[in-house]
Design an enzyme around this catalytic site. Structure first.
Site, PDB file in Angstrom:
ATOM      1  N   GLY A  15      -1.796  42.330 111.786  1.00 48.97           N
ATOM      2  CA  GLY A  15      -2.162  41.319 110.796  1.00 48.97           C
ATOM      3  C   GLY A  15      -3.478  41.597 110.099  1.00 48.97           C
ATOM      4  O   GLY A  15      -4.516  41.728 110.740  1.00 48.97           O
ATOM      5  N   PHE A  18      -7.560  36.925 107.695  1.00 43.98           N
ATOM      6  CA  PHE A  18      -9.001  36.725 107.879  1.00 43.98           C
ATOM      7  C   PHE A  18      -9.466  37.311 109.221  1.00 43.98           C
ATOM      8  O   PHE A  18     -10.492  37.968 109.297  1.00 43.98           O
ATOM      9  CB  PHE A  18      -9.330  35.231 107.846  1.00 43.98           C
ATOM     10  CG  PHE A  18      -9.259  34.642 106.473  1.00 43.98           C
ATOM     11  CD1 PHE A  18     -10.283  34.847 105.564  1.00 43.98           C
ATOM     12  CD2 PHE A  18      -8.168  33.885 106.071  1.00 43.98           C
ATOM     13  CE1 PHE A  18     -10.233  34.310 104.285  1.00 43.98           C
ATOM     14  CE2 PHE A  18      -8.107  33.336 104.800  1.00 43.98           C
ATOM     15  CZ  PHE A  18      -9.143  33.546 103.911  1.00 43.98           C
ATOM     16  N   VAL A  83       5.885  44.104 112.535  1.00 47.91           N
ATOM     17  CA  VAL A  83       6.006  44.258 113.996  1.00 47.91           C
ATOM     18  C   VAL A  83       7.173  43.393 114.465  1.00 47.91           C
ATOM     19  O   VAL A  83       7.242  42.198 114.179  1.00 47.91           O
ATOM     20  CB  VAL A  83       4.689  43.849 114.698  1.00 47.91           C
ATOM     21  CG1 VAL A  83       4.856  43.885 116.210  1.00 47.91           C
ATOM     22  CG2 VAL A  83       3.571  44.771 114.258  1.00 47.91           C
ATOM     23  N   GLU A 174      -4.756  19.049  97.720  1.00 44.09           N
ATOM     24  CA  GLU A 174      -5.182  19.923  96.615  1.00 44.09           C
ATOM     25  C   GLU A 174      -4.040  20.156  95.622  1.00 44.09           C
ATOM     26  O   GLU A 174      -4.238  20.149  94.411  1.00 44.09           O
ATOM     27  CB  GLU A 174      -5.730  21.245  97.179  1.00 44.09           C
ATOM     28  CG  GLU A 174      -7.012  20.986  97.960  1.00 44.09           C
ATOM     29  CD  GLU A 174      -7.694  22.211  98.543  1.00 44.09           C
ATOM     30  OE1 GLU A 174      -8.847  22.083  98.929  1.00 44.09           O
ATOM     31  OE2 GLU A 174      -7.081  23.290  98.626  1.00 44.09           O
ATOM     32  N   ASP A 305      -5.328  31.998 113.675  1.00 47.83           N
ATOM     33  CA  ASP A 305      -4.382  30.867 113.770  1.00 47.83           C
ATOM     34  C   ASP A 305      -3.468  30.957 114.980  1.00 47.83           C
ATOM     35  O   ASP A 305      -3.095  29.946 115.568  1.00 47.83           O
ATOM     36  CB  ASP A 305      -3.471  30.855 112.522  1.00 47.83           C
ATOM     37  CG  ASP A 305      -4.100  30.108 111.357  1.00 47.83           C
ATOM     38  OD1 ASP A 305      -5.270  29.712 111.468  1.00 47.83           O
ATOM     39  OD2 ASP A 305      -3.400  29.931 110.341  1.00 47.83           O
TER      40      ASP A 305
HETATM   41  C1  LIG Z   1      -1.985  26.807 101.319  1.00 52.24           C
HETATM   42  C2  LIG Z   1      -3.058  27.014 102.352  1.00 52.24           C
HETATM   43  C3  LIG Z   1      -4.341  26.549 102.116  1.00 52.24           C
HETATM   44  C4  LIG Z   1      -5.350  26.736 103.049  1.00 52.24           C
HETATM   45  N1  LIG Z   1      -6.616  26.277 102.769  1.00 52.24           N
HETATM   46  C5  LIG Z   1      -7.605  26.506 103.649  1.00 52.24           C
HETATM   47  C6  LIG Z   1      -8.944  26.106 103.356  1.00 52.24           C
HETATM   48  O1  LIG Z   1      -9.212  25.516 102.296  1.00 52.24           O
HETATM   49  N2  LIG Z   1      -9.921  26.394 104.266  1.00 52.24           N
HETATM   50  C7  LIG Z   1      -9.644  27.033 105.433  1.00 52.24           C
HETATM   51  O2  LIG Z   1     -10.555  27.311 106.211  1.00 52.24           O
HETATM   52  N3  LIG Z   1      -8.400  27.423 105.741  1.00 52.24           N
HETATM   53  C8  LIG Z   1      -7.382  27.173 104.886  1.00 52.24           C
HETATM   54  N4  LIG Z   1      -6.110  27.571 105.183  1.00 52.24           N
HETATM   55  C9  LIG Z   1      -5.849  28.177 106.512  1.00 52.24           C
HETATM   56  C10 LIG Z   1      -6.292  29.622 106.550  1.00 52.24           C
HETATM   57  O3  LIG Z   1      -5.777  30.327 105.433  1.00 52.24           O
HETATM   58  C11 LIG Z   1      -5.795  30.238 107.853  1.00 52.24           C
HETATM   59  O4  LIG Z   1      -6.360  29.492 108.909  1.00 52.24           O
HETATM   60  C12 LIG Z   1      -6.207  31.696 107.967  1.00 52.24           C
HETATM   61  O5  LIG Z   1      -5.549  32.451 106.986  1.00 52.24           O
HETATM   62  C13 LIG Z   1      -5.888  32.236 109.355  1.00 52.24           C
HETATM   63  O6  LIG Z   1      -6.243  33.579 109.402  1.00 52.24           O
HETATM   64  P1  LIG Z   1      -5.422  34.594 110.312  1.00 52.24           P
HETATM   65  O7  LIG Z   1      -6.090  35.916 110.150  1.00 52.24           O
HETATM   66  O8  LIG Z   1      -5.243  34.037 111.654  1.00 52.24           O
HETATM   67  O9  LIG Z   1      -3.974  34.632 109.665  1.00 52.24           O
HETATM   68  P2  LIG Z   1      -3.501  35.037 108.197  1.00 52.24           P
HETATM   69  O10 LIG Z   1      -4.613  34.981 107.236  1.00 52.24           O
HETATM   70  O11 LIG Z   1      -2.300  34.211 107.938  1.00 52.24           O
HETATM   71  O12 LIG Z   1      -3.066  36.557 108.362  1.00 52.24           O
HETATM   72  C14 LIG Z   1      -1.987  36.947 109.143  1.00 52.24           C
HETATM   73  C15 LIG Z   1      -1.514  38.306 108.668  1.00 52.24           C
HETATM   74  O13 LIG Z   1      -0.544  38.792 109.589  1.00 52.24           O
HETATM   75  C16 LIG Z   1       0.503  39.396 108.890  1.00 52.24           C
HETATM   76  N5  LIG Z   1       1.688  39.340 109.750  1.00 52.24           N
HETATM   77  C17 LIG Z   1       2.282  38.227 110.252  1.00 52.24           C
HETATM   78  N6  LIG Z   1       3.329  38.570 111.037  1.00 52.24           N
HETATM   79  C18 LIG Z   1       3.377  39.910 111.023  1.00 52.24           C
HETATM   80  C19 LIG Z   1       4.251  40.865 111.640  1.00 52.24           C
HETATM   81  N7  LIG Z   1       5.246  40.490 112.455  1.00 52.24           N
HETATM   82  N8  LIG Z   1       4.031  42.167 111.394  1.00 52.24           N
HETATM   83  C20 LIG Z   1       3.031  42.570 110.597  1.00 52.24           C
HETATM   84  N9  LIG Z   1       2.182  41.714 109.983  1.00 52.24           N
HETATM   85  C21 LIG Z   1       2.349  40.413 110.214  1.00 52.24           C
HETATM   86  C22 LIG Z   1       0.610  38.585 107.605  1.00 52.24           C
HETATM   87  O14 LIG Z   1       1.225  39.343 106.572  1.00 52.24           O
HETATM   88  C23 LIG Z   1      -0.843  38.257 107.310  1.00 52.24           C
HETATM   89  O15 LIG Z   1      -1.428  39.219 106.460  1.00 52.24           O
HETATM   90  C24 LIG Z   1      -5.079  27.407 104.262  1.00 52.24           C
HETATM   91  C25 LIG Z   1      -3.780  27.890 104.497  1.00 52.24           C
HETATM   92  C26 LIG Z   1      -2.783  27.689 103.547  1.00 52.24           C
HETATM   93  C27 LIG Z   1      -1.403  28.212 103.814  1.00 52.24           C
END
Ligand SMILES: Cc1cc2nc3c(=O)[nH]c(=O)nc-3n(C[C@H](O)[C@H](O)[C@H](O)COP(=O)(O)OP(=O)(O)OC[C@H]3O[C@@H](n4cnc5c(N)ncnc54)[C@H](O)[C@@H]3O)c2cc1C
Length: 434
Positions: A15, A18, A83, A174, A305
């Protein structure tokens, strides 16, 4: 996968969100081999997805190539791969482009929309968790107006111009605010021959207040802002069904609507092989200890997340937001280097910097660590923070210029149906006959 063997330990990150990017950056130029896998070749800035859905920004300005983020880092490899399974006994990952072994595995796969097992809603509602989904929604909104213009059936026209958003969290709020601004400022000019005053934006929230994760002050103000924009808010209302035309609720309230946006919840992304009973907690998140390590699997970690770290202050884990993901990514980088050097790992301590939501032009609410404020100043702070966290100078510039332009011109010029969203409009015509 054509990844060379190395004398350094191999850390595989699933992934490039962030959390994954923050971790990869922390491990750059260190004596480790880092392999980052993502099903997309770009990082998505999810907080601005709603602006893509409503024509305020082009999708390219909130996406960034993962290879470019990390192109100057030695010992770093990116593969665009989905994956499919983790074989933890063999320390091997199965992906759509082949297998890969690891010394340490970090799961940073984020979350997906949670329809709470309602397949009918899942089939017919629109989600907004990725750029393709946001583009679908953008097309659908615009197609509905094009279609509304063509029908002489008032019932059908109203349903095409009725937007129901389920979920009164920041995403729902929003999106509702942005749609209300489109209704007010853009639709009358774009569709002078359509009575766009009849367009409705309904925001449905199951609890007794919107933005329930924020202060009561922020909830009340956000509600006031939305109502002033003409959004109808339905609290204590739970949606139970949607067949693509009729929204049913537990309180017998019924909406005829061509669009239902589901922003009512997320759950951890599913990864086969990491679905052991002792590891997965409600919300499909992966249980981790204070070092983001899976209990019983010392070489596997989860961040962002998908990770659920229970603490006394946060018994259900950290909020599924960007800040915990970034902070966990950075912290785990240090801990992995400690682990490799046989030094003790340090527990993760979350620094809550607060939360914000924007409702529209000059309207936002902010609950920061020591201050709470709403209105114009909150809106400027919201914009500054989002620009700051966007990846890439070009993206920041493009978003900034777009915002200035939209502000001055009261406009959103990316209202384009580039990739039409296929929708069966006969559903509404059938209703007329019956
Ligand atoms: C519409 C929306 C608005 C939001 N607004 C806010 C906000 O204003 N403020 C805030 O703090 N947070 C906000 N969030 C939440 C925030 O975006 C998430 O908490 C954050 O992106 C989590 O980061 P992460 O790295 O855990 O996951 P993500 O950023 O979701 O990244 C996960 C990555 O894993 C990859 N992935 C998933 N499964 C697989 C797999 N099986 N194989 C390979 N790759 C894979 C995906 O392609 C993705 O690139 C918002 C979310 C959404 C959907």
């Amino acid at each position: 996968m054509n990844i060379p063997r190395s004398s350094f330990p191999r850390i595989v990150i699933i992934g490039g969100g962030f959390a994954g990017i923050a971790l990869a950056k922390k491990l750059s130029k260190k004596e480790v081999q880092v392999v980052l896998l993502d099903k997309n070749n770009y990082h998505t800035f999810q907080p601005l997805l709603y602006q893509v859905s409503t024509g305020g920004l082009e999708p390219d300005s909130i996406a960034y190539p993962i290879r470019k983020i990390l192109q100057d880092y030695p010992n770093f490899f990116f593969r665009m791969a989905k994956v499919q399974q983790v074989l933890h006994d063999e320390k091997v990952l199965v992906t759509n482009i082949g297998k890969l072994s690891y010394n340490y595995l970090v799961v940073a796969a984020g979350s997906e929309t949670n329809f709470f097992g309602n397949f009918e809603i899942e089939k017919n509602a629109m989600a907004m968790k990725s750029i393709p989904q946001s583009l679908n929604l953008r097309s659908m909104i615009l197609e509905n107006f094009e279609q509304a213009l063509l029908t002489d059936d008032l019932h059908e026209r109203d349903a095409l111009m009725n937007f129901v958003i389920v979920g009164g969290g920041p995403t729902g709020v929003e999106l509702a605010g942005a749609l209300a601004e489109i209704k007010k400022g853009i639709l009358p000019k774009d569709y002078p021959d359509l009575d766009t005053r009849r367009a409705q934006i309904n925001l449905i929230q199951s609890g007794d207040r919107i933005l329930k994760e924020m202060s009561e002050e922020a909830s009340i103000k956000a509600e006031d802002f939305l109502e002033r924009l003409g959004v109808q808010i339905w609290k204590n209302t739970r949606v139970t069904g949607y067949d693509g035309k009729t929204v049913l609720t537990k309180t017998d309230l019924v909406f005829e609507a061509a669009t239902l946006v589901w922003a009512a919840g997320v759950k951890g992304a599913s990864i086969k092989g990491l679905d052991m009973e002792e590891v997965v907690v409600p919300g499909n998140r992966i249980k981790v200890n204070e070092f983001n390590q899976l209990i019983g699997y010392p070489e596997i970690f989860a961040i962002g997340d998908i990770a659920c770290m229970h603490t006394d202050e946060l018994p259900s884990g950290h909020p599924m937001m960007a800040q915990p993901a970034i902070q966990q990514g950075r912290h785990l980088g240090e801990n992995l280097l400690n682990l490799i050097e046989n030094k003790p790992m340090q527990p993760f301590i979350y620094e809550d910097k607060g939360s914000m939501a924007t409702i529209g032009r000059n309207k936002a609410v902010a609950d920061l660590k020591n201050y709470r404020f709403q209105g114009v100043f909150a809106w400027f702070v919201w914009m500054f923070v989002h620009l700051f966290f966007l990846i890439g100078f070009r993206n920041r510039m493009v978003v900034f210029v777009n915002w200035v332009y939209n502000y001055i011109r009261f406009d959103r010029e990316a209202r384009l149906i580039i990739r039409p969203y296929r929708r069966d409009y006969s559903l509404f015509r059938d209703r007329k006959k019956t």
